[in-house]
Design a protein around this motif. Structure first.
Motif, PDB file in Angstrom:
ATOM      1  N   VAL A  20      31.785  46.489  41.594  1.00 33.12           N
ATOM      2  CA  VAL A  20      32.679  45.336  41.399  1.00 33.12           C
ATOM      3  C   VAL A  20      33.372  45.437  40.037  1.00 33.12           C
ATOM      4  N   ILE A  21      32.619  45.773  39.017  1.00 33.54           N
ATOM      5  CA  ILE A  21      33.208  45.913  37.682  1.00 33.54           C
ATOM      6  C   ILE A  21      34.228  47.047  37.689  1.00 33.54           C
ATOM      7  N   GLY A  22      33.938  48.115  38.414  1.00 33.66           N
ATOM      8  CA  GLY A  22      34.913  49.200  38.561  1.00 33.66           C
ATOM      9  C   GLY A  22      36.202  48.730  39.214  1.00 33.66           C
ATOM     10  N   LEU A  23      36.087  47.890  40.232  1.00 35.30           N
ATOM     11  CA  LEU A  23      37.284  47.318  40.862  1.00 35.30           C
ATOM     12  C   LEU A  23      38.048  46.447  39.869  1.00 35.30           C
ATOM     13  N   GLN A  29      46.364  35.850  28.605  1.00 32.06           N
ATOM     14  CA  GLN A  29      45.157  35.048  28.439  1.00 32.06           C
ATOM     15  C   GLN A  29      44.492  34.844  29.793  1.00 32.06           C
ATOM     16  N   LYS A  30      43.181  35.054  29.845  1.00 35.54           N
ATOM     17  CA  LYS A  30      42.431  34.842  31.076  1.00 35.54           C
ATOM     18  C   LYS A  30      42.059  33.380  31.201  1.00 35.54           C
ATOM     19  N   SER A  31      42.066  32.883  32.434  1.00 33.42           N
ATOM     20  CA  SER A  31      41.673  31.500  32.673  1.00 33.42           C
ATOM     21  C   SER A  31      40.165  31.354  32.478  1.00 33.42           C
ATOM     22  N   THR A  32      39.736  30.119  32.367  1.00 34.25           N
ATOM     23  CA  THR A  32      38.310  29.845  32.189  1.00 34.25           C
ATOM     24  C   THR A  32      37.522  30.355  33.395  1.00 34.25           C
ATOM     25  N   SER A  33      38.033  30.125  34.593  1.00 36.83           N
ATOM     26  CA  SER A  33      37.317  30.581  35.795  1.00 36.83           C
ATOM     27  C   SER A  33      37.230  32.107  35.835  1.00 36.83           C
ATOM     28  N   GLU A  34      38.268  32.770  35.369  1.00 34.97           N
ATOM     29  CA  GLU A  34      38.263  34.243  35.322  1.00 34.97           C
ATOM     30  C   GLU A  34      37.230  34.741  34.313  1.00 34.97           C
ATOM     31  N   ARG A  35      37.153  34.087  33.176  1.00 38.49           N
ATOM     32  CA  ARG A  35      36.158  34.472  32.166  1.00 38.49           C
ATOM     33  C   ARG A  35      34.739  34.235  32.673  1.00 38.49           C
ATOM     34  N   VAL A  36      34.513  33.125  33.376  1.00 38.52           N
ATOM     35  CA  VAL A  36      33.192  32.818  33.932  1.00 38.52           C
ATOM     36  C   VAL A  36      32.812  33.855  34.990  1.00 38.52           C
ATOM     37  N   LEU A  37      33.759  34.191  35.856  1.00 38.22           N
ATOM     38  CA  LEU A  37      33.510  35.192  36.895  1.00 38.22           C
ATOM     39  C   LEU A  37      33.189  36.553  36.278  1.00 38.22           C
ATOM     40  N   THR A  38      33.947  36.944  35.280  1.00 35.40           N
ATOM     41  CA  THR A  38      33.707  38.209  34.588  1.00 35.40           C
ATOM     42  C   THR A  38      32.330  38.209  33.928  1.00 35.40           C
ATOM     43  N   ALA A  39      31.980  37.103  33.297  1.00 39.01           N
ATOM     44  CA  ALA A  39      30.659  36.998  32.654  1.00 39.01           C
ATOM     45  C   ALA A  39      29.547  37.078  33.702  1.00 39.01           C
ATOM     46  N   ALA A  40      29.727  36.426  34.835  1.00 35.86           N
ATOM     47  CA  ALA A  40      28.719  36.462  35.903  1.00 35.86           C
ATOM     48  C   ALA A  40      28.534  37.894  36.411  1.00 35.86           C
ATOM     49  N   GLU A  41      29.636  38.595  36.625  1.00 38.97           N
ATOM     50  CA  GLU A  41      29.550  39.991  37.077  1.00 38.97           C
ATOM     51  C   GLU A  41      28.816  40.843  36.050  1.00 38.97           C
ATOM     52  N   PHE A  48      32.116  39.402  45.631  1.00 39.26           N
ATOM     53  CA  PHE A  48      32.807  39.671  44.371  1.00 39.26           C
ATOM     54  C   PHE A  48      33.832  40.791  44.564  1.00 39.26           C
ATOM     55  N   GLY A  49      33.454  41.803  45.326  1.00 36.86           N
ATOM     56  CA  GLY A  49      34.339  42.939  45.568  1.00 36.86           C
ATOM     57  C   GLY A  49      35.602  42.562  46.319  1.00 36.86           C
ATOM     58  N   VAL A  50      35.477  41.668  47.285  1.00 44.07           N
ATOM     59  CA  VAL A  50      36.658  41.201  48.026  1.00 44.07           C
ATOM     60  C   VAL A  50      37.644  40.543  47.063  1.00 44.07           C
ATOM     61  N   TYR A  51      37.136  39.669  46.214  1.00 44.33           N
ATOM     62  CA  TYR A  51      38.004  38.992  45.251  1.00 44.33           C
ATOM     63  C   TYR A  51      38.687  40.001  44.325  1.00 44.33           C
ATOM     64  N   ARG A  52      37.907  40.928  43.789  1.00 43.97           N
ATOM     65  CA  ARG A  52      38.467  41.913  42.848  1.00 43.97           C
ATOM     66  C   ARG A  52      39.416  42.879  43.545  1.00 43.97           C
TER      67      ARG A  52
END
Length: 170
Positions: free
Chosen positions: A63-66, A2-14, A142-146
């Motif tokens: 970033v999405i590729g990473l 399960q992804k955390s809420t912050s992970e889902r928000v980050l993914t949605a933003a990307e 975003f890329g650094v984080y990913r």
């Protein structure tokens, strides 16, 4: 997992930062084609907008590729290696990507600040140029984080691969 809420928000933003420019480019290009076909006139601003929005699409696509593990550096040889070799490869790949992203971040911020300070705008539609240039440092962050996220997964896999399995004990 399960992804955390912050992970889902980050993914949605990307996803939004990649999809919205793509949708705008699609609509603008379509309108330009219709304009040329029916009015026999090309809309001058379309190429300017398309080129500038491409920066957002490319940066966020990378970033999405990473995030999805789609870059060759995280798959081709890396998947074939095991143990210490995989750990070294993961470290080298991570350092190379982080170095590249640090350069993009530094020069992207520098360029965006210079454009903001000068008041530079796009020639046809007069949108502040820094809004498009901001894609470079935003994508780099975003890329650094990913990249760190992907390398953490890579290190976990290499650690698991280097430990003897239960089947080997039998």
């Amino acid at each position: 997992m399960q992804k955390s809420t912050s992970e889902r928000v980050l993914t949605a933003a990307e996803n939004v930062l990649a999809a919205v420019p793509f949708a705008v480019v699609t609509v603008v290009a379509f309108v330009n084609v219709i304009s040329r076909y029916f009015l026999n006139a090309s809309l001058a601003f379309t190429s300017e907008l398309t080129v500038n929005l491409a920066v957002w699409m490319v940066m966020m696509g990378a970033v999405i590729g990473l995030r999805e593990g789609a870059h060759l550096g995280f798959s081709a040889l890396h998947e074939k290696a095991a143990g210490v070799v995989r750990q070294v490869m993961t470290a080298l790949i991570t350092v190379a990507i982080l170095t590249f992203l640090a350069v993009l971040l530094y020069f992207g911020i520098d360029m965006a600040i210079a454009q903001l300070g000068s008041g530079r705008a796009t020639p046809s539609i007069r949108i502040p140029q820094w809004l498009f240039t901001a894609a470079v440092p935003v994508g780099a962050i975003f890329g650094v984080y990913r990249t760190l996220q992907a390398s953490r997964v890579g290190f976990r896999r290499s650690t698991v691969d280097s430990q003897p399995s239960e089947e080997a004990d039998r």
